[in-house]
Scaffold this active site. Structure first.
Site, PDB file in Angstrom:
ATOM      1  CB  CYS A 184      -0.736   0.035   1.122  1.00 53.56           C
ATOM      2  SG  CYS A 184      -1.695  -1.674   1.522  1.00 53.56           S
ATOM      3  CG  HIS A 319      -2.176   3.969   5.568  1.00 57.90           C
ATOM      4  ND1 HIS A 319      -1.722   3.918   4.344  1.00 57.90           N
ATOM      5  CD2 HIS A 319      -2.212   2.949   6.036  1.00 57.90           C
ATOM      6  CE1 HIS A 319      -1.828   2.662   3.743  1.00 57.90           C
ATOM      7  NE2 HIS A 319      -2.191   2.266   4.867  1.00 57.90           N
ATOM      8  CG  HIS A 357      -6.250   1.092   0.977  1.00 58.31           C
ATOM      9  ND1 HIS A 357      -5.212   1.710   0.251  1.00 58.31           N
ATOM     10  CD2 HIS A 357      -5.899   0.085   1.881  1.00 58.31           C
ATOM     11  CE1 HIS A 357      -4.226   1.408   0.814  1.00 58.31           C
ATOM     12  NE2 HIS A 357      -4.386   0.359   1.801  1.00 58.31           N
ATOM     13  CB  SER A 623      10.064  43.820 -60.991  1.00 61.20           C
ATOM     14  OG  SER A 623      10.275  45.239 -61.223  1.00 61.20           O
TER      15      SER A 623
END
Length: 1022
Positions: A184, A319, A357, A623
């Site tokens: 995780c 967390h 999660h 020209s």
């Protein structure tokens, strides 16, 4: 401890449940919405693997039926199988075999780099690092379970390492490239590794990423059996109702740089990573159990190295999984550091409350939340703040869940982010708000916004996205936004450029351009090799008051070159032609001033384009335009040219004004008999097959005009003061010859297509005294000279002058002499828009050239600004469902209102993964059986829709043929054409760039040169 180099977050992109991009992600967080939903049918039959969970989360394990999950919900991203393989040069069959995580990472990385105001192509070849956090590889289980169906592409499509290595490969990044699996905490550990690599000098840019896709119920079942799964599929961090984990998906990429480098480049910065760190629980009370002391030690260490204390930290993105044990331990670890904090509490939250999660992407999900909070100076609320778990004693630990958004104060603000792995690998980061920088643009500065895409359909979608976004930006950012687009949005083959002086006009023009997007051709026109440019310099008659005044006002480089040449001309004219032009003085129409003014304009325009990198390979002048052409070719010094054109104009201006010029719709050969008894008339110019100009004495000219009108010949009088290029000019020839006597006689450095000779100057021919004297009376043989120029294969002709005079002549000649793109430097009319230089640069770029955009912008305008990132085609879909590993084709889901539906990218052809039933391709530019066979085999190997494969498509870049694909193609060709024997793989790999090359190669290998035989019997069933 000495503070280490801070790391800037300069770009990001993400997809999370309920959020397709960073903007929607921020809205999801601020609104406190729930991003979870029922398991999509695409993933698995949720009811089949579902069993009612036990009454309490602590029931005996035998109360949980094995092989079953206790939830039907989770956080799922929309359309995870949608991909744009053609954009990245990936063959559809290879894309179908790739882990969708790799596909999502590719698109997310591209968008993140663009969000950093960088062109992804600018990172190609650099030591940019790639660090990808990934925890699951369920795709491999689905793909590789059936051994009989495994091919080489399946092996390449799987594996953690490929998540990072594909980014490095397709973006051509040479720095460290690795995938990280610490469960995780994987993605926050990847960020930590990227930070260290930047500080160690291993890379100057780093892509730090995380990804997670839920493709099977395996981990759901594991979490249920382990007592970790929330029955309602929702994480409820720090809540009294917390009852386990709800799983989620996501993909995100951050672009990181050393802060000093980002500030030096004036790059926009979201936030600053002050310090990161990782550690391990070691041997604690179980390999999957969190360890309070390890968490606390890590946080303490990172805060110390970052030079902050709890008093400095305003909020912590925890967390926060929503398990009772995990929340309790994390609150304890943090509380030991924050409980003695002076002042108020530290805001605590976890993005898992919004959608679950995200496992391998969880750390980066929380980090991006913190980054955006610092960027917007607001901390989003926590979804379960009203149900705070009293057992955690958050107030006593000086921690608080936010019930409403928290406005952050001015000045530097710090935040912290934690991510803990199931196996004990912990990661933590301390962030700070970005240094305040104010870089206001000029409110009246024009710009040209560039948008490019891989297909016309994608161009339309991206034009509309830019228009919507720009309509909400401050007006003084116009030039800065345009300059950014020139750097970031200008490398793809289908292009649109819109110049404007204000943002509302720009947005409106972008929408109009979107209506025409389907008409755009590739900028390279299918051309091979580098483009070549010719400058065609306009002659007399194109002048008008205030000509190129818009260039002088809005292009500093042009103003500088015009000033410089004006200073060389003024001593010979007695006046400033620059001032006459800018003031709109009608005197500029007289020959004595018109000729030096036209020369000055042509010279300054050519010098400006050359400074912008648009340098001619050839020149031609009509020209008086030949003088500026001679300067551009290095045949004449600017000072000499300035003197000559001033003297030439003055001499002609003194001649009697008894002449005129007449344009007639006849060929030169038809005109010459008409002039036999008209000695004071002559052919002045031959501009096309039936476009001739006659010049001479007014009465004779009027008589000829009446005669031709009676014969129904198209005639038109030209507005001129004298009969240029006629016998009436002879009195000035000798005096002008003497004026030219001291001009250096040198060969041009570039090919010059002379309109005196009607061809390219050759051998030792120069533009010497004799040439310039002869030029006064000789006809202008433009059609012949321009035809010879076009025959060289020149790809672009840019008319240099104040009005588009030669461009229509060239367009009529192109059909016979070549296919060059014609552009003109000035607006067709006299009333040019204020942003004509910007328009021209945009036209040059759309035509396949690459101007140096910086010349259009002042220093204050050259500031990077974030633009909406690229919108990819979403029509390709490929997903494997169930353990049978069967390829399932899914139609696109119902399209929400307002969604772009114009995309038409190739879908995976019908048939199985080996591509057995790809239908024959239609014949192309080489209509024979060999062409049809070759294209059919290419489609089969790559999995391409035949309608989208063309002879000019490149096997590698456009069709995604790498060495494995080439080997498969080689085998199929040998089976279909056995008389060829074994083809040398070296030739196939090295020399065959396009489909047409392959057809030509095979034709050459057929010994008798006859049309290719019909396919062998085995070819149709292989």
């Amino acid at each position: 401890m000495t503070e280490r180099e801070p790391i800037a977050v300069v770009g990001l992109d993400c997809r999370f449940p309920g959020a397709r991009d960073a903007q929607e992600y921020w809205s999801l967080l601020m609104d406190g919405r729930d991003g979870t939903d029922r398991v999509p049918e695409q993933r698995w039959d949720a009811d089949r693997y579902h069993a009612t969970s036990p009454a309490t989360p602590h029931s005996a394990h035998d109360a949980r039926p094995p092989g079953r999950s206790n939830t039907l919900r989770g956080g799922f991203i929309a359309d995870p199988d949608a991909f744009d393989p053609g954009f990245f040069g990936i063959a559809p069959r290879e894309a179908a075999a790739m882990d969708p995580q790799q596909r999502l990472l590719l698109q997310c990385a591209w968008r993140a780099v663009e969000d950093a105001a960088l062109a992804p192509q600018d990172l190609a070849g650099t030591e940019t690092g790639v660090f990808v956090g990934v925890m699951a590889n369920e795709w491999a289980f689905l793909q590789l379970a059936d051994y009989d169906r495994i091919t080489a592409r399946h092996g390449l499509g799987n594996g953690y390492f490929m998540g990072a290595n594909r980014l490095s490969y397709h973006l051509d990044l040479k720095g460290p490239s690795l995938a990280v699996d610490t469960a995780c905490s994987s993605s926050l550990v990847a960020v930590h590794l990227a930070v260290n690599a930047l500080r160690a000098g291993e890379c100057d840019h780093a892509l730090a990423a995380g990804t997670n896709l839920i493709m099977t119920p395996v981990i759901n079942i594991f979490y249920t059996q382990a007592g970790l799964s929330a029955p309602d599929g929702r994480c409820k961090p720090f809540s009294a109702s917390a009852d386990g984990i709800g799983r989620a998906e996501g993909v995100a990429v951050l672009v990181l740089r050393r802060l000093s480098d980002a500030l030096a480049d004036r790059q926009p910065v979201y936030a600053v990573l002050k310090e990161t760190g990782v550690n391990q629980d070691g041997r604690s009370n179980g390999i999957t159990a969190p360890n309070r002391w390890a968490q606390q030690q890590l946080i303490e260490s990172v805060w110390r190295r970052a030079g902050v204390t709890a008093d400095d930290i305003r909020f912590v993105e925890a967390h926060g999984t929503g398990t009772l044990l995990g929340d309790f331990i994390e609150a304890q670890a943090l509380g030991e550091l924050t409980c003695g904090r002076s002042g108020g509490s530290v805001a605590l939250g976890s993005v898992k409350s919004n959608f679950g999660h995200a496992e391998g992407a969880a750390g980066i999900a929380g980090l991006i939340k913190a980054v955006l909070a610092l960027h917007h100076r607001t901390v989003p609320p926590s979804r379960f703040a009203d149900d705070e778990n009293p057992d955690l004693d958050l107030p006593g630990r000086r921690l608080s869940l936010l019930r409403s958004p928290l406005k952050l104060p001015s000045g530097t603000v710090h935040a912290a982010v934690s991510s803990f792995g199931m196996g004990g690998s912990n990661a933590h980061a301390v962030l700070a708000s970005a240094p305040r920088t104010v870089r206001r643009g000029r409110s009246t500065a024009p710009g040209v916004l560039t948008v490019s895409a891989s297909t016309p359909e994608r161009l339309r979608a991206n034009l509309l996205a830019q228009a919507d976004a720009l309509s909400r930006r401050p007006g003084n950012q116009l030039a800065q936004l345009c300059w950014t687009s020139n750097r970031v949005k200008s490398r793809l083959p289908h292009r649109a450029a819109v110049a404007a002086g204000d943002l509302p006009a720009l947005a409106a023009e972008l929408r109009r351009a979107a209506e025409r997007a389907e008409e755009t051709a590739r900028a390279d026109g299918g051309r091979r090799g580098e483009p070549s440019v010719a400058f065609a310099f306009t002659g007399q008659g194109a002048q008008h008051p205030r000509m190129t005044a818009s260039w002088y006002r809005s292009c500093p480089a042009y103003a500088r070159h015009f000033d410089e040449i004006d200073q060389l001309i003024a001593p010979h004219t007695g006046v400033s032609v620059r001032d006459l032009v800018l003031d709109g003085d009608p005197e500029v129409q007289r020959a004595r001033l018109a000729q030096p003014a036209l020369f000055a304009v042509g010279y300054a325009l050519a010098a400006t384009l050359a400074e912008a990198g648009i340098r001619p390979s050839y020149v031609i002048g009509h020209s008086i335009g030949e003088f500026a052409a001679a300067c551009a070719a290095g045949a004449l010094d600017a000072a000499d040219a300035a003197r000559l054109v001033a003297r030439r104009g003055a001499l002609m201006d003194k001649l009697p004004e008894d002449g005129g010029m007449l344009a007639v719709g006849l060929a030169a050969a038809e005109v010459e008999p008409l002039l036999v008894r008209r000695a004071r008339l002559g052919v002045a110019a031959v501009n096309g097959p039936r476009s001739t100009v006659i010049s001479g004495e007014s009465r004779e000219l009027a008589a000829l005009e009446a005669e031709l009108t009676g014969r129904k010949v198209a005639v038109r009088r030209l507005t001129v003061s004298h009969a240029f290029h006629s016998p009436l000019m002879r009195p000035v020839v000798e005096e002008f010859r003497r004026e030219c006597a001291d001009v250096s006689d040198r060969r041009p450095a570039l090919p010059v297509f002379s309109t005196v000779y009607g061809r390219e100057l050759s051998g030792e021919e120069t533009m010497d005294t004799r040439y310039w004297a002869r030029q006064i009376t000789e006809p202008v043989r433009f059609a012949e000279a321009a035809g010879a120029l076009l025959a060289t294969g020149v790809t672009h002709v840019v008319e240099i002058g104040p009005r588009a005079v030669l461009t229509p002549l060239l367009s009529r000649l192109r059909a016979d002499s070549g296919h060059a793109v014609s552009l003109h430097s000035a607006h067709p009319g006299e009333h040019a828009p204020a942003h004509r230089p910007q328009q021209l640069f945009g036209e040059l770029w759309c035509a396949g050239l690459t101007p140096d955009w910086d010349l259009l912008y002042d220093e204050a305008d050259r500031v990077p600004r974030r633009l909406p990132p690229y919108l990819f085609d979403q029509s390709f879909r490929s997903w494997r469902s169930g353990t049978a590993a069967r390829l399932v084709e899914h139609s696109a889901p119902p399209v929400p209102p307002g969604t772009d539906t114009t995309s038409a990218a190739p879908r995976l052809p019908s048939g199985d993964d080996r591509g057995e039933s790809c239908p024959p391709a239609p014949d192309g530019d080489l209509p024979d059986s060999l062409t049809a066979l070759t294209r059919r085999l290419v489609c089969r190997v790559g999995g391409h829709d035949p309608a989208h494969v063309h002879d000019h498509d490149r096997l590698h870049e456009d069709l995604g043929f790498d060495s494995i694909r080439v080997m498969e193609l080689k085998t199929r060709i040998e089976d279909a054409l056995p008389q060829l024997g074994s083809l040398p793989i070296e030739e196939l790999l090295a020399g065959l760039r396009s489909v047409a090359d392959l057809v030509g190669y095979l034709r050459g290998q057929l010994a008798d040169g006859s049309p290719a035989p019909q396919p062998a019997a085995s070819e149709g069933t292989r």
